[in-house]
Design a protein around this motif. Structure first.
Motif, short mmCIF file in Angstrom:
data_model
loop_
_atom_site.label_atom_id
_atom_site.label_comp_id
_atom_site.label_asym_id
_atom_site.label_seq_id
_atom_site.Cartn_x
_atom_site.Cartn_y
_atom_site.Cartn_z
N SER A 190 26.30 -14.30 25.25
CA SER A 190 25.85 -13.08 25.93
C SER A 190 24.52 -13.30 26.63
N ILE A 191 23.62 -14.03 26.00
CA ILE A 191 22.31 -14.31 26.60
C ILE A 191 22.47 -15.19 27.84
N ILE A 192 23.34 -16.19 27.77
CA ILE A 192 23.58 -17.03 28.95
C ILE A 192 24.12 -16.19 30.10
N ILE A 193 25.07 -15.33 29.79
CA ILE A 193 25.66 -14.47 30.82
C ILE A 193 24.60 -13.57 31.46
N SER A 194 23.65 -13.08 30.65
CA SER A 194 22.67 -12.11 31.14
C SER A 194 21.54 -12.74 31.95
N GLN A 195 21.46 -14.06 31.98
CA GLN A 195 20.39 -14.72 32.74
C GLN A 195 20.46 -14.33 34.22
N GLN A 196 19.36 -13.77 34.71
CA GLN A 196 19.20 -13.42 36.13
C GLN A 196 20.22 -12.38 36.61
N LEU A 197 20.71 -11.56 35.68
CA LEU A 197 21.62 -10.48 36.04
C LEU A 197 21.07 -9.16 35.50
N SER A 198 21.48 -8.06 36.11
CA SER A 198 21.13 -6.75 35.57
C SER A 198 21.86 -6.54 34.25
N THR A 199 21.32 -5.63 33.46
CA THR A 199 21.94 -5.32 32.17
C THR A 199 23.39 -4.88 32.36
N GLU A 200 23.62 -4.05 33.38
CA GLU A 200 24.96 -3.51 33.61
C GLU A 200 25.95 -4.60 34.03
N ALA A 201 25.53 -5.48 34.93
CA ALA A 201 26.41 -6.56 35.40
C ALA A 201 26.74 -7.51 34.25
N ALA A 202 25.72 -7.85 33.44
CA ALA A 202 25.94 -8.75 32.32
C ALA A 202 26.91 -8.13 31.30
#
Length: 202
Positions: free
Chosen positions: A44-56
């Motif tokens: 989940s942390i990898i996915i959220s890198q440089q993305l908005s909370t909603e997009a992640a």
């Protein structure tokens, strides 16, 4: 960080920092954020890198639909094109697969992380491809519930700190750490409050 920990931390921070005291009176204390520890949290942390909370969150939901049981083996058995269809970039697919391989070969010992001091745990995680200091600090804060972590590379945190302190320019990560060093040993609660302030400040 549960409500008890947050209340204790906010009380301390408000007592030593008038800006936090004023801000708490305006927007209240932040809500708890607790994540399970393990590979799913790291993915989940990898996915959220440089993305908005909603997009992640949207991409993570698709990944969980694809892999109801997120494990090192299930990731490594999944064709990359399926992960790509779930929304992961090619680079993040590489990072997620490298994470799975490190866990499978015990190069990353998730249980040992729990016993490591903060700096050692951060160094251990950042040896992995695609896992920088921000990623490691987020894992320590929310999955390992470490009390004194400040992810200064987080854009929302430095924007909120700039506004909280009335600074003319956005502080660098290094400057942000200096500005908030007196928040220790409650830096994690201070960080959580800055995210809360970022979203709710008038």
């Amino acid at each position: 960080m549960d409500n008890t920990m947050i209340a204790k931390g906010i009380k301390y921070l408000a007592s030593i920092d008038p800006d936090i005291q004023d801000a708490v009176e305006l927007i209240g204390a932040p809500a708890p954020r607790i994540r399970p520890h393990g590979i799913e949290a790291l993915v989940s942390i990898i996915i959220s890198q440089q993305l908005s909370t909603e997009a992640a969150a949207s991409i993570m939901a698709k990944v969980k639909n694809l892999l109801p049981d997120i494990s090192a083996n299930s990731i490594l058995k999944t064709p990359p094109e399926q992960l790509r269809a779930a929304g992961l970039s090619r680079r993040k697919i590489e990072y997620v697969c490298a994470l799975a391989e490190a866990i499978k070969t015990n190069r990353l010992d998730l249980e040992a992380l729990k016993q490591m001091p903060d700096s050692e745990a951060i160094n251990h995680i950042t040896q992995l491809r695609g896992m920088g200091r921000w990623s490691a600090e987020i894992y320590l804060m929310f999955s390992l519930q470490r009390q004194d972590i400040f992810p200064a590379d987080d854009l929302a945190i430095v924007i909120a700190l700039q506004k909280l302190k009335g600074l003319e320019e956005r502080p660098s990560a290094k400057e942000a750490r200096v500005i908030t060093e007196h928040w220790s040993p409650w830096l994690s609660v201070g960080s959580l409050f800055l995210w809360h302030y970022y979203r709710g400040a008038p």
